[in-house]
Scaffold this motif. Structure first.
Motif, PDB file in Angstrom:
ATOM      1  N   ALA A 147      -1.213  10.101   9.937  1.00 11.63           N
ATOM      2  CA  ALA A 147      -1.749   8.860   9.151  1.00 11.63           C
ATOM      3  C   ALA A 147      -0.999   7.612   9.140  1.00 11.63           C
ATOM      4  O   ALA A 147      -1.681   6.601   9.251  1.00 11.63           O
ATOM      5  N   MET A 148       0.275   7.599   8.880  1.00 13.50           N
ATOM      6  CA  MET A 148       1.109   6.660   9.227  1.00 13.50           C
ATOM      7  C   MET A 148       0.870   6.043  10.405  1.00 13.50           C
ATOM      8  O   MET A 148       0.872   4.687  10.426  1.00 13.50           O
ATOM      9  N   MET A 149       0.923   6.566  11.528  1.00 11.63           N
ATOM     10  CA  MET A 149       0.619   5.964  12.932  1.00 11.63           C
ATOM     11  C   MET A 149      -0.724   5.036  12.931  1.00 11.63           C
ATOM     12  O   MET A 149      -0.528   3.894  13.375  1.00 11.63           O
ATOM     13  N   LEU A 150      -1.540   5.679  12.396  1.00  6.02           N
ATOM     14  CA  LEU A 150      -2.962   5.432  12.384  1.00  6.02           C
ATOM     15  C   LEU A 150      -3.121   4.057  11.538  1.00  6.02           C
ATOM     16  O   LEU A 150      -3.623   2.724  11.964  1.00  6.02           O
ATOM     17  N   PHE A 151      -2.324   4.055  10.288  1.00  6.40           N
ATOM     18  CA  PHE A 151      -2.551   2.816   9.469  1.00  6.40           C
ATOM     19  C   PHE A 151      -1.669   1.858   9.958  1.00  6.40           C
ATOM     20  O   PHE A 151      -2.238   0.615   9.738  1.00  6.40           O
ATOM     21  N   ARG A 152      -0.452   2.046  10.536  1.00  9.16           N
ATOM     22  CA  ARG A 152       0.225   0.988  11.206  1.00  9.16           C
ATOM     23  C   ARG A 152      -0.453   0.392  12.416  1.00  9.16           C
ATOM     24  O   ARG A 152      -0.314  -0.787  12.717  1.00  9.16           O
ATOM     25  N   GLY A 153      -1.253   1.140  13.144  1.00  6.65           N
ATOM     26  CA  GLY A 153      -2.046   0.676  14.337  1.00  6.65           C
ATOM     27  C   GLY A 153      -3.255  -0.257  13.721  1.00  6.65           C
ATOM     28  O   GLY A 153      -3.566  -1.185  14.580  1.00  6.65           O
ATOM     29  N   ALA A 154      -3.530  -0.139  12.549  1.00  2.18           N
ATOM     30  CA  ALA A 154      -4.399  -0.942  11.805  1.00  2.18           C
ATOM     31  C   ALA A 154      -3.808  -2.200  11.209  1.00  2.18           C
ATOM     32  O   ALA A 154      -4.490  -2.841  10.506  1.00  2.18           O
ATOM     33  N   GLY A 155      -2.501  -2.236  11.402  1.00 10.95           N
ATOM     34  CA  GLY A 155      -1.738  -3.456  10.922  1.00 10.95           C
ATOM     35  C   GLY A 155      -1.350  -3.584   9.596  1.00 10.95           C
ATOM     36  O   GLY A 155      -0.780  -4.371   9.071  1.00 10.95           O
ATOM     37  N   MET A 156      -1.190  -2.223   9.066  1.00 15.19           N
ATOM     38  CA  MET A 156      -0.398  -2.005   7.629  1.00 15.19           C
ATOM     39  C   MET A 156       0.696  -1.424   7.890  1.00 15.19           C
ATOM     40  O   MET A 156       1.264  -0.895   8.962  1.00 15.19           O
ATOM     41  N   ASP A 157       1.698  -1.449   6.851  1.00  8.74           N
ATOM     42  CA  ASP A 157       3.000  -0.778   6.844  1.00  8.74           C
ATOM     43  C   ASP A 157       2.998  -0.252   5.522  1.00  8.74           C
ATOM     44  O   ASP A 157       3.664  -0.506   4.569  1.00  8.74           O
ATOM     45  N   PRO A 158       2.187   0.618   5.197  1.00 11.91           N
ATOM     46  CA  PRO A 158       2.129   1.566   4.007  1.00 11.91           C
ATOM     47  C   PRO A 158       3.500   2.545   3.609  1.00 11.91           C
ATOM     48  O   PRO A 158       4.353   2.796   4.570  1.00 11.91           O
ATOM     49  N   LEU A 163       0.945  -1.068  -0.167  1.00  8.50           N
ATOM     50  CA  LEU A 163       0.068   0.036   0.077  1.00  8.50           C
ATOM     51  C   LEU A 163       0.863   1.335  -0.106  1.00  8.50           C
ATOM     52  O   LEU A 163       1.895   1.409   0.752  1.00  8.50           O
ATOM     53  N   VAL A 164       0.459   2.235  -0.853  1.00 10.11           N
ATOM     54  CA  VAL A 164       1.261   3.438  -0.831  1.00 10.11           C
ATOM     55  C   VAL A 164       0.048   4.498  -0.214  1.00 10.11           C
ATOM     56  O   VAL A 164      -1.235   4.626  -0.879  1.00 10.11           O
ATOM     57  N   LEU A 165       0.425   5.237   0.689  1.00 16.56           N
ATOM     58  CA  LEU A 165      -0.373   6.165   1.572  1.00 16.56           C
ATOM     59  C   LEU A 165      -0.345   7.404   1.056  1.00 16.56           C
ATOM     60  O   LEU A 165       0.988   7.849   1.091  1.00 16.56           O
ATOM     61  N   VAL A 166      -1.336   8.216   0.305  1.00 18.04           N
ATOM     62  CA  VAL A 166      -1.273   9.349  -0.060  1.00 18.04           C
ATOM     63  C   VAL A 166      -2.030  10.256   0.811  1.00 18.04           C
ATOM     64  O   VAL A 166      -3.118   9.919   0.960  1.00 18.04           O
ATOM     65  N   ALA A 181       4.949   5.947   2.379  1.00 19.74           N
ATOM     66  CA  ALA A 181       4.189   7.260   2.305  1.00 19.74           C
ATOM     67  C   ALA A 181       4.489   8.136   0.960  1.00 19.74           C
ATOM     68  O   ALA A 181       5.816   7.953   0.690  1.00 19.74           O
ATOM     69  N   SER A 182       3.667   8.645   0.608  1.00 20.47           N
ATOM     70  CA  SER A 182       3.765   9.638  -0.571  1.00 20.47           C
ATOM     71  C   SER A 182       2.925  10.753  -0.098  1.00 20.47           C
ATOM     72  O   SER A 182       1.991  11.091  -0.666  1.00 20.47           O
ATOM     73  N   PRO A 183       3.875  11.735   0.600  1.00 20.80           N
ATOM     74  CA  PRO A 183       3.056  13.015   1.074  1.00 20.80           C
ATOM     75  C   PRO A 183       2.873  13.838  -0.265  1.00 20.80           C
ATOM     76  O   PRO A 183       3.725  13.903  -1.293  1.00 20.80           O
ATOM     77  N   THR A 184       1.840  14.796  -0.124  1.00 19.05           N
ATOM     78  CA  THR A 184       1.679  15.650  -1.234  1.00 19.05           C
ATOM     79  C   THR A 184       1.013  17.159  -0.532  1.00 19.05           C
ATOM     80  O   THR A 184       1.086  16.947   0.621  1.00 19.05           O
ATOM     81  N   ASP A 185       0.690  17.861  -1.262  1.00 15.29           N
ATOM     82  CA  ASP A 185       0.058  19.172  -0.733  1.00 15.29           C
ATOM     83  C   ASP A 185       0.864  19.583   0.297  1.00 15.29           C
ATOM     84  O   ASP A 185       0.360  20.147   1.426  1.00 15.29           O
ATOM     85  N   TYR A 186       2.294  19.925   0.091  1.00 15.17           N
ATOM     86  CA  TYR A 186       3.178  20.668   0.998  1.00 15.17           C
ATOM     87  C   TYR A 186       2.827  21.919   1.364  1.00 15.17           C
ATOM     88  O   TYR A 186       2.161  22.863   0.591  1.00 15.17           O
TER      89      TYR A 186
END
Length: 176
Positions: free
Chosen positions: A109-120, A97-100, A122-127
């Motif tokens: 978002a990464m902390m919450l997705f990892r907490g849900a058992g995923m290891d995405p 998974l790539v998290l955008v 990261a593809s940050p945007t909208d700086y």
């Protein structure tokens, strides 16, 4: 994660109904989708609008952008990022998974997705600020206060409080 920024004005085209932050996230997701013919795009739009309105806007947006419907999954029932992570985990079933999401929101978002058992990935945007490592040129005008600064401070405070709240509630997983 497309955030909750969407106009209720049905007369506007789908791409115009999305706020600039949400639009930036979608554009990055589509860019990544086009790089991998096997990939699927999962679009999530939490918020207060009815599920049918969200589905209609996201489906119209995908058609407008020329994305085949079979390559898109819509998550329209999420209330917040924690809920999104749980629902996306059910869709991806362990697949890469790539998290955008917006750069300001990525850490939480990464902390919450990892907490849900995923290891995405990261593809940050909208700086909201220059990318880390980007050359910065000094200009005397940068010494003057700007109307944008309080908005950036508010966004940072919102994200830091969100991270603290997620930790208190045990919704996070440490970095891997």
């Amino acid at each position: 994660d497309t955030g909750s920024g969407m106009s209720e004005d049905e007369r506007l085209p789908a791409n115009t109904r999305l706020d600039p932050h949400t639009r930036a996230r979608v554009v990055e997701g589509v860019r990544l989708l086009r790089q991998d013919p096997e990939a699927m795009l999962i679009l999530s739009l939490p918020g207060r609008l009815p599920v049918t309105a969200k589905e209609a806007v996201l489906a119209d947006l995908c058609r407008t952008l020329g994305i085949a419907q079979e390559r898109v999954r819509l998550v329209t029932t999420a209330r917040d990022t924690e809920d999104e992570a749980r629902l996306v985990a059910g869709i991806t079933a362990g697949a890469p998974l790539v998290l955008v999401t917006s750069a300001a929101h990525m850490s939480r978002a990464m902390m919450l997705f990892r907490g849900a058992g995923m290891d995405p990935a990261a593809s940050p945007t909208d700086y909201l600020t220059p990318r880390p490592g980007a050359p910065r040129e000094f200009h005397p005008a940068s010494l003057y206060p700007s109307a944008e600064s309080p908005c950036l401070s508010e966004r940072a405070a919102y994200e830091y409080l969100g991270i603290a709240w997620a930790r208190v509630r045990g919704q996070t997983h440490p970095r891997r």
